[in-house]
Design an enzyme around this catalytic site. Structure first.
Site, PDB file in Angstrom:
ATOM      1  N   SER A   1     -15.953 -23.762 -11.314  1.00 14.57           N
ATOM      2  CA  SER A   1     -15.442 -22.634 -10.522  1.00 14.57           C
ATOM      3  C   SER A   1     -15.347 -23.028  -9.052  1.00 14.57           C
ATOM      4  O   SER A   1     -16.018 -23.963  -8.618  1.00 14.57           O
ATOM      5  CB  SER A   1     -16.389 -21.444 -10.661  1.00 14.57           C
TER       6      SER A   1
ATOM      7  N   ALA B   1     -19.112 -28.530  -5.886  1.00 15.59           N
ATOM      8  CA  ALA B   1     -20.498 -28.366  -5.420  1.00 15.59           C
ATOM      9  C   ALA B   1     -20.469 -27.951  -3.957  1.00 15.59           C
ATOM     10  O   ALA B   1     -19.484 -28.185  -3.255  1.00 15.59           O
ATOM     11  CB  ALA B   1     -21.272 -29.669  -5.574  1.00 15.59           C
TER      12      ALA B   1
ATOM     13  N   LYS C   1     -25.364 -25.615  -5.798  1.00 13.40           N
ATOM     14  CA  LYS C   1     -24.175 -24.940  -6.306  1.00 13.40           C
ATOM     15  C   LYS C   1     -24.408 -23.434  -6.297  1.00 13.40           C
ATOM     16  O   LYS C   1     -25.529 -22.982  -6.167  1.00 13.40           O
ATOM     17  CB  LYS C   1     -23.870 -25.407  -7.739  1.00 13.40           C
ATOM     18  N   GLY C   2     -23.308 -22.695  -6.435  1.00 20.10           N
ATOM     19  CA  GLY C   2     -23.450 -21.247  -6.501  1.00 20.10           C
ATOM     20  C   GLY C   2     -22.904 -20.536  -5.287  1.00 20.10           C
ATOM     21  O   GLY C   2     -23.063 -19.330  -5.148  1.00 20.10           O
TER      22      GLY C   2
ATOM     23  N   GLU D   1     -22.178 -22.083 -14.815  1.00 21.49           N
ATOM     24  CA  GLU D   1     -21.877 -23.486 -14.478  1.00 21.49           C
ATOM     25  C   GLU D   1     -22.982 -24.411 -14.990  1.00 21.49           C
ATOM     26  O   GLU D   1     -22.707 -25.489 -15.522  1.00 21.49           O
ATOM     27  CB  GLU D   1     -21.740 -23.642 -12.958  1.00 21.49           C
TER      28      GLU D   1
ATOM     29  N   LYS E   1     -19.149 -32.038   1.916  1.00 23.27           N
ATOM     30  CA  LYS E   1     -20.268 -31.758   0.998  1.00 23.27           C
ATOM     31  C   LYS E   1     -21.211 -32.940   0.842  1.00 23.27           C
ATOM     32  O   LYS E   1     -22.230 -32.843   0.171  1.00 23.27           O
ATOM     33  CB  LYS E   1     -19.726 -31.387  -0.382  1.00 23.27           C
TER      34      LYS E   1
HETATM   35  C1  5RP Z   1     -19.386 -21.710  -7.493  1.00 25.32           C
HETATM   36  C2  5RP Z   1     -19.725 -23.113  -7.189  1.00 25.32           C
HETATM   37  C3  5RP Z   1     -18.632 -23.972  -6.644  1.00 25.32           C
HETATM   38  O1  5RP Z   1     -18.442 -25.048  -7.492  1.00 25.32           O
HETATM   39  C4  5RP Z   1     -19.054 -24.412  -5.278  1.00 25.32           C
HETATM   40  O2  5RP Z   1     -19.308 -23.271  -4.491  1.00 25.32           O
HETATM   41  C5  5RP Z   1     -17.965 -25.263  -4.625  1.00 25.32           C
HETATM   42  O3  5RP Z   1     -16.863 -24.469  -4.355  1.00 25.32           O
HETATM   43  P1  5RP Z   1     -15.580 -25.040  -3.614  1.00 25.32           P
HETATM   44  O4  5RP Z   1     -14.928 -25.980  -4.552  1.00 25.32           O
HETATM   45  O5  5RP Z   1     -14.745 -23.812  -3.337  1.00 25.32           O
HETATM   46  O6  5RP Z   1     -16.046 -25.699  -2.351  1.00 25.32           O
HETATM   47  O7  5RP Z   1     -20.809 -23.576  -7.367  1.00 25.32           O
HETATM   48  O8  5RP Z   1     -20.501 -21.023  -7.980  1.00 25.32           O
END
Ligand code: 5RP
Length: 277
Positions: free
Chosen positions: A70, A128, A139-140, A148, A166
């Site tokens: 996600s 992540a 994550k989250g 996930e 990241k």
């Molecule tokens: C969602 C997640 C996503 O994988 C994490 O927040 C990274 O998101 P993005 O790709 O938009 O930077 O853990 O619960």
């Protein structure tokens, strides 16, 4: 099954022998990168796309069951996957990690399934919020951590895709919003107290943006963002937090990722691989 933490040997889809480091994105990715650059796409967005394409091109094969993560980075992976499925006539089954992932799978014409029908996955791909030098993750950020972690946990190989922002050495260096912790709504106050009493820092109930009140997860729960005030032994802290009554899951993904692809500012892709023990 891939258990979080340092609990067991879990084999993965083998990667071709290649030292970790930077790889050049494929020619098609490069062409799209410069076209996108001309059209004014942001550098971080382009970095996400490069990481996603590198991971899908390297790890996806015909007849696989794939976990679809996600967030915003996974969108690029699903687009590349849909492209490959069409061009190469691949048979791929996709297991979503959220409502968003489910919609992405359907909108891109991919085959949707679930853990009832496919309890073991070949590969799970996800974004992540932060990745440390041992491939531990926070994550989250998007609130989907529980599904996930379930999907990644039942995959033979868990692959992470991220942009350069990241990439860190130690958790908390880059991601300042805290570790997301999904909790049963009736327990959010005692869980908040237990977290800060036992581990310090501060925990805040995540509030919704276009709705009054808290964020409600796809599982009907709340999210606490725990801002830790020191570096912990993350495997131990993760286990201890999970023992607090009312905690559903944490956004600490310890020793789960096999490989991380970072799209970099210079258009390269930096690869971090799990070191053999
Ligand atoms: C969602 C997640 C996503 O994988 C994490 O927040 C990274 O998101 P993005 O790709 O938009 O930077 O853990 O619960």
């Amino acid at each position: 099954m891939r258990l979080p933490g340092r609990l067991g040997p879990l084999r993965s889809t083998p990667l071709a022998a290649r030292p970790p480091g930077r790889v050049r994105a494929g020619p098609a990715a490069g062409r799209r990168a410069s076209a996108r650059g001309r059209l004014g796409g942001t550098m971080a967005e382009e970095a996400k796309r490069l990481a996603a394409c590198a991971a899908v091109d390297k790890h996806v094969q015909n007849n696989q069951v794939l976990g679809i993560g996600s967030g915003s980075t996974i969108v690029h992976a699903v687009h590349r996957l849909a492209e490959r499925v069409k061009e190469e006539n691949l048979t791929i089954v996709c297991i979503p990690t959220s409502f968003q992932a489910r919609q992405l799978i359907l909108q891109n014409g991919l085959t949707l399934s679930d853990l009832d029908r496919h309890p073991e996955l070949d590969v799970a791909i996800d974004g992540a919020d932060e990745v440390d030098s041992d491939l531990n993750l926070i994550k989250g950020g998007g609130g989907c951590l529980t599904q996930e972690k379930i999907v990644a946990g039942y995959a033979k190989c868990f692959i992470v895709i991220a942009d350069y922002r990241k990439k860190s050495e130690s958790l908390g260096e880059r991601w300042k919003k805290g570790i997301p912790i999904e909790v049963i709504p009736m327990a959010y106050v005692p869980v908040t107290r237990a977290l800060t009493k036992n581990f310090g820092g501060a925990a805040e109930l995540r509030m919704a943006v276009s709705k009054a009140g808290p964020v409600v997860t796809d599982n009907g729960n709340f999210i606490l963002d725990w801002k830790f005030d020191k570096v912990h032994e993350w495997s131990e802290v993760n286990t201890a937090i999970k023992m607090i009554p009312g905690v559903v899951e944490t956004g600490l993904f310890i020793d789960m990722a096999e490989v991380v692809y970072f799209g970099m500012e210079d258009g390269s892709v930096s690869v971090r691989e799990k070191q053999p023990r």
